[in-house]
Motif scaffolding. Structure first.
Motif, mmCIF file in Angstrom:
data_model
loop_
_atom_site.group_PDB
_atom_site.id
_atom_site.type_symbol
_atom_site.label_atom_id
_atom_site.label_comp_id
_atom_site.label_asym_id
_atom_site.label_seq_id
_atom_site.Cartn_x
_atom_site.Cartn_y
_atom_site.Cartn_z
ATOM 1 N N LEU A 1 1.964 1.029 -2.562
ATOM 2 C CA LEU A 1 1.452 2.236 -3.224
ATOM 3 C C LEU A 1 0.673 3.105 -2.250
ATOM 4 O O LEU A 1 0.807 4.333 -2.249
ATOM 5 C CB LEU A 1 0.563 1.833 -4.404
ATOM 6 C CG LEU A 1 1.289 1.280 -5.629
ATOM 7 C CD1 LEU A 1 0.295 0.663 -6.601
ATOM 8 C CD2 LEU A 1 2.076 2.389 -6.327
ATOM 9 N N LEU A 2 -0.138 2.480 -1.412
ATOM 10 C CA LEU A 2 -0.900 3.239 -0.431
ATOM 11 C C LEU A 2 0.031 3.952 0.547
ATOM 12 O O LEU A 2 -0.242 5.084 0.957
ATOM 13 C CB LEU A 2 -1.845 2.309 0.329
ATOM 14 C CG LEU A 2 -2.985 1.669 -0.485
ATOM 15 C CD1 LEU A 2 -3.749 0.682 0.370
ATOM 16 C CD2 LEU A 2 -3.927 2.739 -1.037
ATOM 17 N N SER A 3 1.134 3.303 0.909
ATOM 18 C CA SER A 3 2.067 3.915 1.853
ATOM 19 C C SER A 3 2.720 5.163 1.277
ATOM 20 O O SER A 3 3.172 6.030 2.020
ATOM 21 C CB SER A 3 3.146 2.900 2.253
ATOM 22 O OG SER A 3 4.025 2.646 1.168
ATOM 23 N N ARG A 4 2.757 5.257 -0.053
ATOM 24 C CA ARG A 4 3.343 6.431 -0.709
ATOM 25 C C ARG A 4 2.261 7.433 -1.121
ATOM 26 O O ARG A 4 2.555 8.391 -1.841
ATOM 27 C CB ARG A 4 4.155 6.006 -1.925
ATOM 28 C CG ARG A 4 5.310 5.072 -1.595
ATOM 29 C CD ARG A 4 6.347 5.038 -2.699
ATOM 30 N NE ARG A 4 5.831 4.506 -3.945
ATOM 31 C CZ ARG A 4 5.880 3.213 -4.288
ATOM 32 N NH1 ARG A 4 6.402 2.330 -3.445
ATOM 33 N NH2 ARG A 4 5.418 2.805 -5.453
ATOM 34 N N ALA B 1 -0.146 7.139 -3.214
ATOM 35 C CA ALA B 1 -0.344 7.187 -4.662
ATOM 36 C C ALA B 1 -1.751 7.678 -4.965
ATOM 37 O O ALA B 1 -2.655 7.549 -4.128
ATOM 38 C CB ALA B 1 -0.135 5.790 -5.261
ATOM 39 N N PRO B 2 -1.975 8.299 -6.141
ATOM 40 C CA PRO B 2 -3.322 8.769 -6.484
ATOM 41 C C PRO B 2 -4.357 7.660 -6.301
ATOM 42 O O PRO B 2 -4.178 6.548 -6.797
ATOM 43 C CB PRO B 2 -3.180 9.164 -7.957
ATOM 44 C CG PRO B 2 -1.738 9.541 -8.099
ATOM 45 C CD PRO B 2 -0.986 8.611 -7.198
ATOM 46 N N GLY B 3 -5.404 7.974 -5.560
ATOM 47 C CA GLY B 3 -6.444 7.008 -5.269
ATOM 48 C C GLY B 3 -6.354 6.413 -3.881
ATOM 49 O O GLY B 3 -7.287 5.735 -3.436
ATOM 50 N N SER B 4 -5.265 6.679 -3.154
ATOM 51 C CA SER B 4 -5.079 6.072 -1.839
ATOM 52 C C SER B 4 -6.140 6.528 -0.841
ATOM 53 O O SER B 4 -6.722 5.718 -0.111
ATOM 54 C CB SER B 4 -3.683 6.402 -1.304
ATOM 55 O OG SER B 4 -2.683 5.856 -2.129
ATOM 56 N N HIS B 5 -6.388 7.838 -0.787
ATOM 57 C CA HIS B 5 -7.388 8.339 0.161
ATOM 58 C C HIS B 5 -8.793 7.890 -0.231
ATOM 59 O O HIS B 5 -9.636 7.631 0.640
ATOM 60 C CB HIS B 5 -7.316 9.860 0.244
ATOM 61 C CG HIS B 5 -6.091 10.370 0.954
ATOM 62 N ND1 HIS B 5 -5.873 10.188 2.307
ATOM 63 C CD2 HIS B 5 -5.004 11.031 0.497
ATOM 64 C CE1 HIS B 5 -4.725 10.740 2.651
ATOM 65 N NE2 HIS B 5 -4.172 11.252 1.574
ATOM 66 N N VAL B 6 -9.059 7.784 -1.518
ATOM 67 C CA VAL B 6 -10.359 7.282 -1.969
ATOM 68 C C VAL B 6 -10.526 5.833 -1.528
ATOM 69 O O VAL B 6 -11.603 5.424 -1.083
ATOM 70 C CB VAL B 6 -10.498 7.404 -3.499
ATOM 71 C CG1 VAL B 6 -11.772 6.732 -3.992
ATOM 72 C CG2 VAL B 6 -10.472 8.868 -3.910
ATOM 73 N N PHE B 7 -9.467 5.038 -1.650
ATOM 74 C CA PHE B 7 -9.502 3.646 -1.194
ATOM 75 C C PHE B 7 -9.841 3.594 0.295
ATOM 76 O O PHE B 7 -10.691 2.802 0.722
ATOM 77 C CB PHE B 7 -8.150 2.983 -1.467
ATOM 78 C CG PHE B 7 -8.087 1.527 -1.112
ATOM 79 C CD1 PHE B 7 -8.491 0.564 -2.015
ATOM 80 C CD2 PHE B 7 -7.606 1.132 0.134
ATOM 81 C CE1 PHE B 7 -8.429 -0.796 -1.682
ATOM 82 C CE2 PHE B 7 -7.543 -0.225 0.474
ATOM 83 C CZ PHE B 7 -7.952 -1.182 -0.440
ATOM 84 N N ALA B 8 -9.183 4.439 1.103
ATOM 85 C CA ALA B 8 -9.437 4.450 2.540
ATOM 86 C C ALA B 8 -10.864 4.896 2.848
ATOM 87 O O ALA B 8 -11.532 4.323 3.718
ATOM 88 C CB ALA B 8 -8.426 5.366 3.235
ATOM 89 N N GLU B 9 -11.344 5.897 2.151
ATOM 90 C CA GLU B 9 -12.722 6.353 2.345
ATOM 91 C C GLU B 9 -13.714 5.235 2.038
ATOM 92 O O GLU B 9 -14.702 5.032 2.760
ATOM 93 C CB GLU B 9 -13.015 7.549 1.431
ATOM 94 C CG GLU B 9 -12.349 8.845 1.845
ATOM 95 C CD GLU B 9 -12.616 9.957 0.842
ATOM 96 O OE1 GLU B 9 -13.212 9.671 -0.222
ATOM 97 O OE2 GLU B 9 -12.224 11.094 1.125
ATOM 98 N N ASN B 10 -13.449 4.512 0.957
ATOM 99 C CA ASN B 10 -14.350 3.429 0.573
ATOM 100 C C ASN B 10 -14.364 2.313 1.608
ATOM 101 O O ASN B 10 -15.383 1.648 1.808
ATOM 102 C CB ASN B 10 -13.946 2.871 -0.796
ATOM 103 C CG ASN B 10 -14.370 3.759 -1.943
ATOM 104 O OD1 ASN B 10 -15.083 4.743 -1.747
ATOM 105 N ND2 ASN B 10 -13.931 3.433 -3.143
ATOM 106 N N LEU B 11 -13.224 2.080 2.262
ATOM 107 C CA LEU B 11 -13.187 1.066 3.311
ATOM 108 C C LEU B 11 -14.169 1.402 4.427
ATOM 109 O O LEU B 11 -14.919 0.537 4.903
ATOM 110 C CB LEU B 11 -11.772 0.947 3.883
ATOM 111 C CG LEU B 11 -10.717 0.271 3.005
ATOM 112 C CD1 LEU B 11 -9.355 0.348 3.679
ATOM 113 C CD2 LEU B 11 -11.078 -1.171 2.698
#
Length: 379
Positions: A244-247, A249-259
């Motif tokens: 999902l992250l590779s595509r 998907a909504p929330g992917s950039h937020v996930f990366a920011e949180n990392l």
């Protein structure tokens, strides 16, 4: 004693959801209205009595409780047009969390609590309820703390189950299909920026990290789990979340920011490694998920942590591996326009070679590779 308690819980669940009736978490009907699961009378006092009774159970009766509550949790009112069952009352998860060792303590807690693994058979229901409820978190009023606090036990129980790793027989304790994972990522995105939802947002991110860790350790499948290293390889990245992250998907950039945020703020080696593992994979496979500024912040954080000294070998190796990936990305260090960052990275790698020569060959090997990359990119 456990049997009457379980019967009471089953009766309360069949009666309806008192918490949902008191807050705006109302799922829309997908078909014609044939009854609304929010039309329930307040049952908070009866739930409080059940929770108090469970807390007073002796160890023998407490051990009888899980299969009875799992059975009670499978009860769903009939006659609804939803594509998934209405979520259980949050008091149910408050009850479960009150009798469970959610932290996986090595030393048995006092009074005795149940290990989280006893709730593994409840996972499909927990996941379904979390997907349904997290989608409605933005509707929670910021001036009412109680409904927000009542959402937390569900996430805590979900995390405790995920941290178990495997079912008996080696099957993942936390299988998650793509639609449900996409829904959780979307909930992460929707809850971002709402200060009153910060606790739930952070808990959901932590849950996603544990799911990611379990699935990475399983070698990229959604069915099995094993003991994984601190550094997954590109052959182990075929997980639902990473797909999902590779595509994007909504929330992917937020996930990366949180990392990036978690790598900066993690207080323990375990939490640090938990955030570094998916970061390493994403930097190899999909570095574009990180905004340019986030890459530079990440590089600064990793260099600072390494320069301050990391005694924990696994955390140190995970940090230096992430730095190794960052020097390969022009926008992060070498091409970022900040000469001082290049100098700091080089000095950090040189320091690691000096300090850990003959002590930690992994750290030294990767540090030397970083120095080689910097030399070739700067020439």
């Amino acid at each position: 004693m456990a049997h009457p308690l379980a019967a009471s819980v089953a009766d309360l669940l069949a009666a309806g959801s008192s918490v949902v009736s008191a807050d705006p978490l109302r799922l829309p009907l997908h078909h014609e209205s044939d009854g609304d699961w929010d039309d329930a009378v307040p049952l908070d006092g009866m739930w409080a009595e059940c929770i108090a009774t469970a807390g007073a159970l002796d160890p023998n009766n407490l051990a009888l409780l899980p299969p009875l509550l799992v059975s009670a949790g499978s009860i769903v009112p009939h006659g609804f047009g939803h594509h998934r069952p209405p979520p259980l009352d949050n008091h149910f998860y408050l009850l479960v969390s009150s009798v469970t060792d959610l932290g996986g303590n090595v030393v048995p807690p006092t009074p005795p609590l149940l290990p989280a693994r006893v709730w593994q058979p409840l996972w499909p229901r927990v996941l379904s309820d979390l997907v349904a409820r997290s989608a409605r978190w933005p509707l929670l009023a910021p001036d009412r703390d109680e409904p927000i606090d009542m959402e937390a036990p569900l996430v805590a129980v979900a995390e405790a189950i995920v941290r178990c790793g495997v079912w008996p027989g080696g099957v993942l304790a936390c299988p998650v299909d793509e639609p449900d994972m996409a829904a959780l990522l979307a909930a992460l995105h929707a809850s971002r920026g709402h200060r009153h939802l910060e606790q739930l947002h952070d808990a959901l991110m932590r849950l996603l990290l544990y799911i990611s860790d379990a699935h990475l350790s399983s070698g990229g499948t959604n069915n099995r789990s094993g003991v994984g290293s601190s550094t997954p390889t590109t052959s182990s990245t075929n997980t639902v979340l990473l797909q999902l992250l590779s595509r994007s998907a909504p929330g992917s950039h937020v996930f990366a920011e949180n990392l990036v945020y978690l790598i900066n703020r993690s207080d323990t080696p375990a939490d640090l490694v938990l955030a570094l593992k998916p970061s390493y994979v994403l930097l190899i496979t999909h570095p574009d998920l990180f905004f340019t500024n986030d890459l530079r912040v990440l590089a600064d954080v990793v260099v600072r942590r390494l320069r301050n000294g990391v005694a924990h070998a696994v955390a140190r190796n995970a940090l230096v591996r992430v730095l190794d990936r960052l020097v390969e990305i022009p926008a992060a260090i070498v091409g970022g326009g900040d000469a001082s960052m290049v100098v700091a990275t080089r000095e950090t790698a040189e320091g690691l070679v000096r300090v850990f020569e003959g002590v930690d060959p992994t750290t030294v090997r990767i540090a030397r590779r970083i120095l080689g990359t910097l030399a070739s990119l700067s020439s």
